[in-house]
Design a protein around this motif. Structure first.
Motif, PDB file in Angstrom:
ATOM      1  N   PRO A 195       0.813  -1.243  -0.073  1.00 28.57           N
ATOM      2  CA  PRO A 195      -0.189   0.030   0.042  1.00 28.57           C
ATOM      3  C   PRO A 195       0.831   0.985  -0.121  1.00 28.57           C
ATOM      4  CG  PRO A 195      -0.754  -1.497   1.682  1.00 28.57           C
ATOM      5  CD  PRO A 195       0.353  -1.945   1.038  1.00 28.57           C
ATOM      6  N   ALA A 196       0.280   2.279  -0.684  1.00 29.45           N
ATOM      7  CA  ALA A 196       1.053   3.588  -0.713  1.00 29.45           C
ATOM      8  C   ALA A 196       1.240   4.409   0.754  1.00 29.45           C
ATOM      9  CB  ALA A 196       0.574   4.431  -1.726  1.00 29.45           C
ATOM     10  N   ALA A 197       2.529   4.719   0.817  1.00 29.72           N
ATOM     11  CA  ALA A 197       2.820   5.441   2.128  1.00 29.72           C
ATOM     12  C   ALA A 197       3.663   6.604   1.881  1.00 29.72           C
ATOM     13  CB  ALA A 197       3.427   4.451   3.072  1.00 29.72           C
ATOM     14  N   VAL A 198       3.277   7.695   2.572  1.00 28.83           N
ATOM     15  CA  VAL A 198       3.858   8.865   2.368  1.00 28.83           C
ATOM     16  C   VAL A 198       5.678   8.700   2.717  1.00 28.83           C
ATOM     17  CG1 VAL A 198       4.404  11.042   3.021  1.00 28.83           C
ATOM     18  CG2 VAL A 198       2.165  10.329   2.667  1.00 28.83           C
ATOM     19  N   PRO A 199       6.015   7.970   3.571  1.00 29.19           N
ATOM     20  CA  PRO A 199       7.505   8.059   4.100  1.00 29.19           C
ATOM     21  C   PRO A 199       8.070   6.964   3.000  1.00 29.19           C
ATOM     22  CG  PRO A 199       5.842   7.425   5.888  1.00 29.19           C
ATOM     23  CD  PRO A 199       5.113   7.535   4.924  1.00 29.19           C
ATOM     24  N   VAL A 200       7.438   6.122   2.077  1.00 33.27           N
ATOM     25  CA  VAL A 200       8.188   5.464   1.159  1.00 33.27           C
ATOM     26  C   VAL A 200       8.155   6.144   0.071  1.00 33.27           C
ATOM     27  CG1 VAL A 200       8.240   3.130  -0.007  1.00 33.27           C
ATOM     28  CG2 VAL A 200       7.414   3.480   2.564  1.00 33.27           C
ATOM     29  N   LEU A 201       7.168   7.168  -0.326  1.00 27.19           N
ATOM     30  CA  LEU A 201       6.896   7.832  -1.618  1.00 27.19           C
ATOM     31  C   LEU A 201       8.180   8.364  -2.227  1.00 27.19           C
ATOM     32  CD1 LEU A 201       3.183   8.978  -1.708  1.00 27.19           C
ATOM     33  CD2 LEU A 201       4.307   7.307  -3.231  1.00 27.19           C
ATOM     34  N   PRO A 202       8.952   8.947  -1.420  1.00 23.27           N
ATOM     35  CA  PRO A 202      10.122   9.680  -1.932  1.00 23.27           C
ATOM     36  C   PRO A 202      11.117   8.591  -2.662  1.00 23.27           C
ATOM     37  CG  PRO A 202       9.827  10.725   0.101  1.00 23.27           C
ATOM     38  CD  PRO A 202       8.820   9.419   0.088  1.00 23.27           C
ATOM     39  N   LEU A 203      11.275   7.608  -1.993  1.00 21.59           N
ATOM     40  CA  LEU A 203      12.092   6.376  -2.591  1.00 21.59           C
ATOM     41  C   LEU A 203      11.312   5.964  -3.936  1.00 21.59           C
ATOM     42  CD1 LEU A 203      14.458   4.481  -2.827  1.00 21.59           C
ATOM     43  CD2 LEU A 203      13.076   2.934  -1.102  1.00 21.59           C
ATOM     44  N   GLU A 204      10.057   5.536  -3.798  1.00 16.17           N
ATOM     45  CA  GLU A 204       9.292   4.990  -4.865  1.00 16.17           C
ATOM     46  C   GLU A 204       9.234   5.986  -5.989  1.00 16.17           C
ATOM     47  OE1 GLU A 204       4.714   3.751  -5.920  1.00 16.17           O
ATOM     48  OE2 GLU A 204       5.542   3.506  -3.662  1.00 16.17           O
ATOM     49  N   LEU A 205       9.177   7.071  -5.906  1.00 15.10           N
ATOM     50  CA  LEU A 205       9.101   8.025  -7.234  1.00 15.10           C
ATOM     51  C   LEU A 205      10.629   8.152  -7.635  1.00 15.10           C
ATOM     52  CD1 LEU A 205       6.496  10.868  -5.746  1.00 15.10           C
ATOM     53  CD2 LEU A 205       6.107   8.984  -7.363  1.00 15.10           C
ATOM     54  N   THR A 206      11.558   8.146  -6.819  1.00 10.06           N
ATOM     55  CA  THR A 206      13.016   8.210  -7.231  1.00 10.06           C
ATOM     56  C   THR A 206      13.281   7.047  -8.266  1.00 10.06           C
ATOM     57  OG1 THR A 206      13.648   9.514  -5.551  1.00 10.06           O
ATOM     58  CG2 THR A 206      15.354   8.487  -6.556  1.00 10.06           C
ATOM     59  N   VAL A 207      12.699   5.823  -7.788  1.00  4.35           N
ATOM     60  CA  VAL A 207      13.020   4.549  -8.462  1.00  4.35           C
ATOM     61  C   VAL A 207      12.248   4.828  -9.862  1.00  4.35           C
ATOM     62  CG1 VAL A 207      12.608   2.077  -8.540  1.00  4.35           C
ATOM     63  CG2 VAL A 207      13.285   3.111  -6.705  1.00  4.35           C
ATOM     64  N   ILE A 208      10.928   5.125  -9.791  1.00  2.53           N
ATOM     65  CA  ILE A 208      10.174   5.456 -11.059  1.00  2.53           C
ATOM     66  C   ILE A 208      10.945   6.447 -12.042  1.00  2.53           C
ATOM     67  CG2 ILE A 208       8.139   6.476 -12.015  1.00  2.53           C
ATOM     68  CD1 ILE A 208       6.732   5.881  -9.648  1.00  2.53           C
ATOM     69  N   CYS A 209      11.661   7.546 -11.427  1.00  5.16           N
ATOM     70  CA  CYS A 209      12.383   8.571 -12.163  1.00  5.16           C
ATOM     71  C   CYS A 209      13.660   7.800 -12.799  1.00  5.16           C
ATOM     72  CB  CYS A 209      12.827   9.278 -11.459  1.00  5.16           C
ATOM     73  SG  CYS A 209      11.549  10.679 -10.850  1.00  5.16           S
ATOM     74  N   ASN A 210      14.467   7.054 -12.198  1.00  2.00           N
ATOM     75  CA  ASN A 210      15.599   6.385 -12.428  1.00  2.00           C
ATOM     76  C   ASN A 210      15.192   5.291 -13.513  1.00  2.00           C
ATOM     77  OD1 ASN A 210      17.384   7.741 -10.985  1.00  2.00           O
ATOM     78  ND2 ASN A 210      17.181   6.286  -9.248  1.00  2.00           N
ATOM     79  N   PHE A 211      13.992   4.435 -13.364  1.00  2.00           N
ATOM     80  CA  PHE A 211      13.716   3.396 -14.217  1.00  2.00           C
ATOM     81  C   PHE A 211      13.498   4.280 -15.627  1.00  2.00           C
ATOM     82  CE2 PHE A 211      10.293   0.658 -16.141  1.00  2.00           C
ATOM     83  CZ  PHE A 211      10.916  -0.281 -16.227  1.00  2.00           C
ATOM     84  N   ILE A 212      12.638   5.085 -15.534  1.00  2.00           N
ATOM     85  CA  ILE A 212      12.273   5.960 -16.895  1.00  2.00           C
ATOM     86  C   ILE A 212      13.241   6.375 -17.678  1.00  2.00           C
ATOM     87  CG2 ILE A 212      11.073   7.944 -17.785  1.00  2.00           C
ATOM     88  CD1 ILE A 212       8.802   7.568 -15.675  1.00  2.00           C
ATOM     89  N   THR A 213      14.174   7.204 -16.810  1.00  2.00           N
ATOM     90  CA  THR A 213      15.559   7.419 -17.461  1.00  2.00           C
ATOM     91  C   THR A 213      16.250   6.625 -18.141  1.00  2.00           C
ATOM     92  OG1 THR A 213      15.668   9.552 -16.014  1.00  2.00           O
ATOM     93  CG2 THR A 213      17.428   8.880 -17.022  1.00  2.00           C
ATOM     94  N   LEU A 214      16.653   5.486 -17.555  1.00  2.00           N
ATOM     95  CA  LEU A 214      17.286   4.491 -18.221  1.00  2.00           C
ATOM     96  C   LEU A 214      16.814   3.647 -19.195  1.00  2.00           C
ATOM     97  CD1 LEU A 214      20.087   3.018 -18.033  1.00  2.00           C
ATOM     98  CD2 LEU A 214      18.955   1.456 -16.232  1.00  2.00           C
ATOM     99  N   ARG A 215      15.443   3.459 -19.199  1.00  2.00           N
ATOM    100  CA  ARG A 215      14.622   2.931 -20.128  1.00  2.00           C
ATOM    101  C   ARG A 215      14.610   3.714 -21.424  1.00  2.00           C
ATOM    102  NH1 ARG A 215       8.631   0.121 -19.432  1.00  2.00           N
ATOM    103  NH2 ARG A 215       8.701  -0.985 -21.317  1.00  2.00           N
TER     104      ARG A 215
END
Length: 593
Positions: free
Chosen positions: A65-85
């Protein structure tokens, strides 16, 4: 700050969060190692492994489940994944849009705002999140990073309306705010991320600079299409000002140089070309593709036949050298041509003595001929002879295969039919070099060798189609005529210099016959007839020249290769109008003859 989370959600323990963050950082480091690798296969494998690792990590994070404390990491992973892909695929796909949408939905889940807004798509999601950003302060840096990727995606797909609205929201703009994309990008200032934030492949501010460059170039091209040259030039120059090296920075520089040429600003045009040469001269190691969002991913990739195709360093270097020669900057042209020949002959560029298939450009022998012409123009006759000797050593083996047609060398035939004109032009240039050195006997000998070859060459029949691109649109018959006239006039001038007007007369008469439209030949003939006191023939010729000057001048529908144009400029009589005036005042009226 009080966090709102949906009922039943739980925040993962700190040790899990630390492990996930360490995994992200490790994958980012792996991708950067891949970027620095000089082994293509290893680079590709490391980058692909990092991409799969990021995909797995994102799947793990979004399985909870989405949680604010985890979102900075989750969104960073999304950014890295999109950039590399996007970097590995050399472009954006619909999948990246879905990755962004899923990340935004996860943010709204933590705010209990996920519902009807989904009907508004990405635009509605961004609007909701940015209006709720006052309660998501710790997410602002990574949200701006994700927004930068959204801007990149929309820019690459020409969704400029959505892009403009997003930037206005990022800037906190109210209604009536500027819709100028460049102004909005310059105004946008992504918040700096915390020093202990998860690692990223590319930060938001670096991405913003790439977006600004790409947007400036796109805007410049659009203004060019609509005919707004000054504004187009401003936009393209802004795009070029971010120059860091590499072929992907070439298009704005190339287009800027063309605009300067159109506007008649030679100094700025040549400066743009010099920057482009510098951009294309990066070392092979620095041409390793970066695993980042680069300008080239956001621009339409030009076809090799497109005018936006920059070509190789040697092709741009040739453009710079030839423009210097055309604009009378002989010293600069000579240096650029020598650099170009060194580049072509040191093994880093193709050495074939046939034109490249694309883009259209000069054949290697033509580069030698232009170089020799530039050196003579710059007063470096001995260097010109060296260049000519090098060319002859590479083409003289083809001499026995005459007569040969002056036809298209781009047809890919095994034996290049351009060689006799090249060789004869080389002898013509050697003759001019000897003239500059004061060696009259050698000059006449070279001009004679040139003529012997030229009168054996057969022009291409008109039925055989248009002339070669390699000869820059020049028809075969015109080229042969002008070369013959140049050689005859050049030899005739040497006969004049040695006091042998009778021999000069024969060459000038023949030059008028082989190239009737060459006024220089007629003027030289007129001067010689006058010196030989052949008054009646001189008068008849003068009257023809006078009549021609009163006729409307037709624009030539053909152009000559640059080396021929340069040779013709050396034999142009500087006092032709004065000569006509002298005849006008000294001859009796027609009724008295």
């Amino acid at each position: 700050m009080t966090h709102q989370t949906p009922v039943g959600t739980s925040v993962p323990p700190d040790n899990c969060l630390d492990l996930w963050r360490e995994k992200n950082d490790q994958l980012v480091r792996q991708a950067k190692v891949a970027q620095d690798s000089r082994l293509p296969l290893r680079r590709q494998q490391l980058a692909q492994d990092a991409l799969e690792g990021l995909r797995g990590l994102l799947h793990c994070l979004q399985g909870l489940p989405a949680a604010v404390p985890v979102l900075p990491l989750e969104l960073t992973v999304i950014c890295n994944f999109i950039t590399l892909r996007a970097s590995l695929a050399q472009g954006f796909t619909e999948d990246q849009a879905q990755d962004i949408q899923r990340g935004l939905e996860r943010v709204l889940e933590t705010q209990e705002q996920l519902g009807p807004r989904l009907d508004h798509g990405l635009t509605g999601l961004w609007n909701s999140i940015l209006h709720a950003s006052s309660t998501l302060l710790e997410l602002l840096p990574v949200l701006h990073h994700l927004a930068g990727l959204q801007v990149a995606l929309w820019l690459s797909t020409d969704c400029l309306g959505d892009l403009t609205l997003l930037l206005q929201n990022l800037n906190g703009s109210q209604s009536g705010a500027s819709e100028d994309l460049l102004i909005l990008l310059k105004t946008w200032s992504p918040p700096a991320k915390e020093s202990d934030a998860p690692l990223t492949l590319q930060d938001a501010r670096g991405l913003r600079d790439v977006l600004l460059t790409a947007a400036a170039f796109r805007q410049g091209l659009q203004e060019l299409i609509t005919g707004s040259l000054p504004r187009a030039l401003s936009s393209l120059h802004e795009a070029a000002s971010a120059l860091k090296g590499g072929s992907n920075w070439g298009p704005p520089l190339l287009e800027a140089s063309r605009l300067y040429r159109q506007l008649g600003n030679t100094v700025a045009e040549l400066e743009s070309l010099e920057l482009l040469v510098e951009a294309l001269s990066v070392t092979p190691s620095s041409e390793v593709p970066h695993l980042l969002i680069e300008v080239e991913l956001l621009l339409p990739r030009p076809d090799p036949a497109s005018p936006l195709h920059c070509g190789t360093q040697s092709q741009v270097k040739h453009l710079l050298a030839s423009r210097c020669l055309q604009k009378g900057r002989a010293e600069d042209a000579a240096e650029h041509y020598l650099d170009l020949l060194a580049l072509l002959l040191d093994g880093s560029e193709p050495k074939k003595f046939s034109p490249p298939p694309c883009p259209p450009g000069p054949c290697m022998p033509e580069v030698f001929l232009e170089a020799a012409a530039a050196l003579i123009q710059a007063g470096r006759a001995q260097d010109a002879l060296t260049v000519c000797e090098e060319l002859l050593s590479r083409t003289s083996s083809l001499l026995p295969k005459m007569p040969l047609l002056w036809e298209d060398a781009r047809e890919g035939t095994k034996e290049s039919p351009h060689c006799p004109p090249w060789v004869s032009a080389t002898y013509l240039l050697q003759g001019q070099a000897w003239v500059q050195l004061g060696a009259q006997k050698e000059a006449i000998s070279e001009f004679s060798r040139c003529l012997e070859l030229l009168f054996q060459a057969t022009p291409k029949d008109k039925e055989q189609g248009p002339a070669s691109n390699c000869e820059q649109g020049c028809s075969s018959n015109v080229a042969l005529q002008q070369l013959r006239a140049a050689a005859l006039i050049s030899r005739g001038l040497e006969w004049v210099a040695s006091g042998q007007d009778a021999k000069a007369l024969q060459d000038f008469l023949l030059s008028v016959q082989v190239c009737p439209g060459n006024r220089d030949a007629s003027f030289h003939l007129l001067q010689t007839l006058r010196r030989l006191n052949r008054r009646d023939e001189a008068t008849a010729l003068w009257r023809r020249l006078e009549a021609q000057t009163k006729l409307p001048q037709e624009n030539a529908t053909w152009s000559l290769p640059l080396y021929i144009e340069t040779c013709l400029s050396w034999i142009h009589p500087p006092d032709s109008e004065t000569l006509l005036g002298e005849f006008r005042t000294s001859l009796p009226e027609p009724c008295d003859l």
